[in-house]
Design a protein around this motif. Structure first.
Motif, PDB file in Angstrom:
ATOM      1  N   ALA A   1      39.940  25.526  45.758  1.00 38.21           N
ATOM      2  CA  ALA A   1      39.119  26.647  46.235  1.00 38.21           C
ATOM      3  C   ALA A   1      39.950  27.919  46.337  1.00 38.21           C
ATOM      4  O   ALA A   1      39.495  28.997  45.945  1.00 38.21           O
ATOM      5  CB  ALA A   1      38.505  26.297  47.591  1.00 38.21           C
ATOM      6  N   VAL A   2      41.160  27.784  46.849  1.00 38.86           N
ATOM      7  CA  VAL A   2      42.020  28.963  47.017  1.00 38.86           C
ATOM      8  C   VAL A   2      42.480  29.479  45.653  1.00 38.86           C
ATOM      9  O   VAL A   2      42.470  30.689  45.392  1.00 38.86           O
ATOM     10  CB  VAL A   2      43.229  28.599  47.923  1.00 38.86           C
ATOM     11  CG1 VAL A   2      44.298  29.684  47.869  1.00 38.86           C
ATOM     12  CG2 VAL A   2      42.766  28.397  49.358  1.00 38.86           C
ATOM     13  N   ALA A   3      42.848  28.551  44.766  1.00 38.32           N
ATOM     14  CA  ALA A   3      43.329  28.965  43.436  1.00 38.32           C
ATOM     15  C   ALA A   3      42.212  29.602  42.616  1.00 38.32           C
ATOM     16  O   ALA A   3      42.486  30.373  41.691  1.00 38.32           O
ATOM     17  CB  ALA A   3      43.904  27.764  42.699  1.00 38.32           C
ATOM     18  N   ALA A   4      40.957  29.304  42.959  1.00 37.19           N
ATOM     19  CA  ALA A   4      39.829  29.875  42.215  1.00 37.19           C
ATOM     20  C   ALA A   4      39.545  31.325  42.599  1.00 37.19           C
ATOM     21  O   ALA A   4      38.766  32.006  41.939  1.00 37.19           O
ATOM     22  CB  ALA A   4      38.577  29.031  42.431  1.00 37.19           C
ATOM     23  N   MET A   5      40.172  31.802  43.673  1.00 40.01           N
ATOM     24  CA  MET A   5      39.989  33.205  44.057  1.00 40.01           C
ATOM     25  C   MET A   5      40.614  34.100  42.976  1.00 40.01           C
ATOM     26  O   MET A   5      41.626  33.719  42.381  1.00 40.01           O
ATOM     27  CB  MET A   5      40.710  33.483  45.397  1.00 40.01           C
ATOM     28  CG  MET A   5      40.084  32.821  46.601  1.00 40.01           C
ATOM     29  SD  MET A   5      38.561  33.626  47.114  1.00 40.01           S
ATOM     30  CE  MET A   5      37.378  32.437  46.609  1.00 40.01           C
ATOM     31  N   PRO A   6      40.035  35.274  42.722  1.00 45.30           N
ATOM     32  CA  PRO A   6      40.613  36.127  41.685  1.00 45.30           C
ATOM     33  C   PRO A   6      42.060  36.489  42.018  1.00 45.30           C
ATOM     34  O   PRO A   6      42.377  36.766  43.174  1.00 45.30           O
ATOM     35  CB  PRO A   6      39.732  37.373  41.708  1.00 45.30           C
ATOM     36  CG  PRO A   6      38.639  37.118  42.641  1.00 45.30           C
ATOM     37  CD  PRO A   6      38.891  35.877  43.398  1.00 45.30           C
ATOM     38  N   GLY A   7      42.918  36.456  41.006  1.00 44.18           N
ATOM     39  CA  GLY A   7      44.330  36.771  41.214  1.00 44.18           C
ATOM     40  C   GLY A   7      44.525  38.167  41.783  1.00 44.18           C
ATOM     41  O   GLY A   7      45.458  38.431  42.530  1.00 44.18           O
ATOM     42  N   GLU A   8      43.605  39.065  41.436  1.00 42.05           N
ATOM     43  CA  GLU A   8      43.737  40.446  41.901  1.00 42.05           C
ATOM     44  C   GLU A   8      43.462  40.581  43.400  1.00 42.05           C
ATOM     45  O   GLU A   8      43.865  41.568  44.009  1.00 42.05           O
ATOM     46  CB  GLU A   8      42.788  41.355  41.121  1.00 42.05           C
ATOM     47  CG  GLU A   8      43.291  41.652  39.723  1.00 42.05           C
ATOM     48  CD  GLU A   8      42.367  42.570  38.964  1.00 42.05           C
ATOM     49  OE1 GLU A   8      41.205  42.723  39.382  1.00 42.05           O
ATOM     50  OE2 GLU A   8      42.799  43.117  37.940  1.00 42.05           O
ATOM     51  N   LEU A   9      42.776  39.579  43.984  1.00 34.67           N
ATOM     52  CA  LEU A   9      42.471  39.656  45.419  1.00 34.67           C
ATOM     53  C   LEU A   9      43.773  39.717  46.221  1.00 34.67           C
ATOM     54  O   LEU A   9      43.930  40.538  47.121  1.00 34.67           O
ATOM     55  CB  LEU A   9      41.635  38.434  45.839  1.00 34.67           C
ATOM     56  CG  LEU A   9      41.356  38.299  47.331  1.00 34.67           C
ATOM     57  CD1 LEU A   9      40.544  39.464  47.863  1.00 34.67           C
ATOM     58  CD2 LEU A   9      40.628  36.987  47.638  1.00 34.67           C
ATOM     59  N   ARG A  10      44.694  38.862  45.857  1.00 38.35           N
ATOM     60  CA  ARG A  10      45.967  38.795  46.567  1.00 38.35           C
ATOM     61  C   ARG A  10      46.734  40.115  46.433  1.00 38.35           C
ATOM     62  O   ARG A  10      47.290  40.630  47.401  1.00 38.35           O
ATOM     63  CB  ARG A  10      46.781  37.645  45.965  1.00 38.35           C
ATOM     64  CG  ARG A  10      47.691  37.007  46.932  1.00 38.35           C
ATOM     65  CD  ARG A  10      48.323  35.818  46.265  1.00 38.35           C
ATOM     66  NE  ARG A  10      49.607  35.580  46.822  1.00 38.35           N
ATOM     67  CZ  ARG A  10      50.526  34.821  46.260  1.00 38.35           C
ATOM     68  NH1 ARG A  10      50.280  34.246  45.104  1.00 38.35           N
ATOM     69  NH2 ARG A  10      51.664  34.612  46.850  1.00 38.35           N
ATOM     70  N   MET A  11      46.726  40.640  45.205  1.00 34.97           N
ATOM     71  CA  MET A  11      47.437  41.905  44.975  1.00 34.97           C
ATOM     72  C   MET A  11      46.759  43.038  45.739  1.00 34.97           C
ATOM     73  O   MET A  11      47.423  43.918  46.276  1.00 34.97           O
ATOM     74  CB  MET A  11      47.475  42.213  43.479  1.00 34.97           C
ATOM     75  CG  MET A  11      48.435  41.343  42.715  1.00 34.97           C
ATOM     76  SD  MET A  11      48.784  41.999  41.090  1.00 34.97           S
ATOM     77  CE  MET A  11      47.600  41.146  40.114  1.00 34.97           C
ATOM     78  N   GLN A  12      45.415  43.013  45.773  1.00 33.13           N
ATOM     79  CA  GLN A  12      44.691  44.065  46.487  1.00 33.13           C
ATOM     80  C   GLN A  12      45.028  44.018  47.974  1.00 33.13           C
ATOM     81  O   GLN A  12      45.266  45.050  48.597  1.00 33.13           O
ATOM     82  CB  GLN A  12      43.181  43.893  46.272  1.00 33.13           C
ATOM     83  CG  GLN A  12      42.323  44.900  47.016  1.00 33.13           C
ATOM     84  CD  GLN A  12      42.481  46.320  46.495  1.00 33.13           C
ATOM     85  OE1 GLN A  12      41.843  46.725  45.561  1.00 33.13           O
ATOM     86  NE2 GLN A  12      43.364  47.106  47.119  1.00 33.13           N
TER      87      GLN A  12
END
Lengths: 244, 231
Positions: free
Chosen positions: B120-131
């Motif tokens: 579930a966590v890995a499915a979050m968009p990669g850009e979310l973390r960067m944002q």
């Protein structure tokens, strides 16, 4: 203008596997200026902005902020709070528009979120009526305005914008450009604005740079860039003759 | 047919007696405790695994996925050996106690919590973390926010763990011993009643298990609230 630039990049290269996304020999961005990064899709504008925002590390090279070199996400927190990046594809959190706009403010203070600041910025961008709307019900353009509001409410010293008006209609493009001009006039801010829109770069940029295949071809004052470009590739791009 | 109905009806009072309440309560206590413990350990681990990209991560993910297919009887056997009088953990005195059953269910449920949370966590968009990073969030705040955004998947992980614990029979039978009034839970009671040929009671106990699973999932669906942004 300060002696020390806001940003200075030296021999910066960012690779993903064997693909070179950005390869910049030298770039200096002065405090308080508006630099537009022009380039076709896939030129490396977004990656360059992510390197400046320190959310990604360069594969090699130095990215200096006010003279200090830093390594990607190791940027000191107080410095990070001075830089904000608005992504091309708005990355919003679930919940209401207000919650999203207040997110960065809440990270910075333990106090209750200053609602007046959130309301003011929403009003400024003409989206006050969306304050209580769930973000999943927003259109692409509205989501982009919310992402911009979330960045502007933090009053950063450096605002990195990745195609911030890509999903907006002409009236809202004009609104965003006006708001950013007002922000820049009111509060000294360094704007690095990635766009592929030549007209927009001409309207908002004090200096304009062209990126092609990750390489910085030319950076010059806006009038020089458009009137007398030094590089033939810049001339081709500006005159719409470039085929890529 | 008529005989079977009479047989079931005859056993209803026994089925609904204090023994049933004890069995039901112990089932909820053991499964609830094991799910709580596996969630407390598994959700942070799954979040870390979902956000990490270092060299050992693919191997760890493989191990977690293998853990999902862990045979309960093997877990029961190993735990039995460890807790038995000659085993290294004999001093705990947990063999044939609810504690041993909780440990067995915890081991079986943990890979589900870690694996599904990680997905579930890995499915979050990669850009979310960067944002979030660019908005000034610390690594701890990023983990909290990403976990909240992935809450639908995390709740699914808890539901899967509860289902695994509730339906488990092999391991709890081996380390619990199915002692009346002490370690008998719904699944082991179903096995016992089936062995005795009392299919009506066994079926009723099975239906109770299903109802518990239904109630737990209904509660989880209610907890979902509004769907998260990234689906």
């Amino acid at each position: 203008m300060n002696e020390l630039p806001q940003f200075e990049l030296r021999q910066v290269r960012k690779q993903y596997g064997r693909t070179v996304a950005v390869d910049v020999e030298h770039l200096r961005i002065e405090a308080g200026e508006t630099l537009c990064l022009l380039g076709p899709t896939g030129a490396g504008k977004s990656v360059l902005l992510r390197l400046l925002a320190a959310v990604e590390r360069p594969t090699v090279g130095e990215v200096r902020f006010e003279g200090r070199d830093y390594l990607g996400d190791r940027l000191p927190r107080e410095t990070r709070h001075r830089i904000t990046l608005v992504f091309q594809r708005p990355v919003l959190l679930s919940g209401s528009v207000s919650r999203n706009v207040a997110y960065g403010l809440r990270l910075r203070t333990c106090l209750a979120c200053p609602k007046t600041e959130v309301a003011r910025i929403l009003e400024h961008l003409g989206i006050a009526h969306l304050a209580d709307r769930a973000v999943r019900t927003l259109s692409g353009g509205q989501a982009q305005l919310v992402a911009l509001a979330r960045a502007l409410v933090l009053k950063p010293d450096v605002l990195l914008l990745d195609e911030p008006t890509a999903h907006l209609d002409p009236a809202h493009v004009a609104l965003v450009e006006r708001v950013l001009r007002e922000v820049a006039a009111f509060h000294p801010i360094t704007l690095v604005w990635a766009t592929h829109n030549l007209f927009q770069a001409r309207r908002v940029g004090q200096r304009v740079g062209l990126l092609l295949n990750g390489r910085l071809i030319e950076v010059a004052a806006a009038d020089v860039f458009f009137r007398e470009p030094a590089d033939p590739r810049t001339r081709d791009f500006v005159e719409g003759r470039m085929i890529y | 047919m008529a005989g079977e109905v009479k047989y079931r009806v005859e056993h209803w009072p026994e089925f609904l007696g204090t023994d049933f309440i004890t069995i039901l309560w112990l089932t909820l206590r053991v499964s609830g405790t094991s799910v709580l413990l596996s969630s407390l350990v598994g959700i942070p681990l799954g979040t870390w695994l979902g956000l990490s990209c270092g060299r050992p991560v693919p191997l760890l993910r493989l191990l977690v996925q293998t853990g999902m297919a862990l045979p309960p009887v093997v877990v029961g056997l190993v735990l039995y050996i460890l807790l038995s009088r000659s085993g290294p953990l004999a001093w705990l005195g947990w063999l044939f106690t609810p504690q041993a059953m909780v440990v067995a269910q915890f081991i079986l449920a943990l890979p589900f919590v870690i694996g599904i949370t990680q997905s579930a966590v890995a499915a979050m968009p990669g850009e979310l973390r960067m944002q979030l990073l660019s908005l000034g969030a610390t690594q701890w705040q990023i983990r909290q926010t990403v976990l909240w955004e992935a809450r639908q998947g995390v709740l699914l992980a808890v539901a899967a763990a509860f289902g695994r614990s509730l339906s488990e029979v092999g391991a709890v039978l081996m380390v619990g011993g199915n002692i009346q009034g002490h370690t008998r839970v719904l699944t082991t009671a179903v096995v016992l009643e089936t062995g005795k040929g009392q299919f009506g009671v066994a079926l009723a106990l099975g239906a109770t298990l299903l109802c518990l699973a239904l109630l737990a999932n209904a509660l989880i669906v209610r907890l979902h609230g509004s769907p998260p942004l990234y689906e």
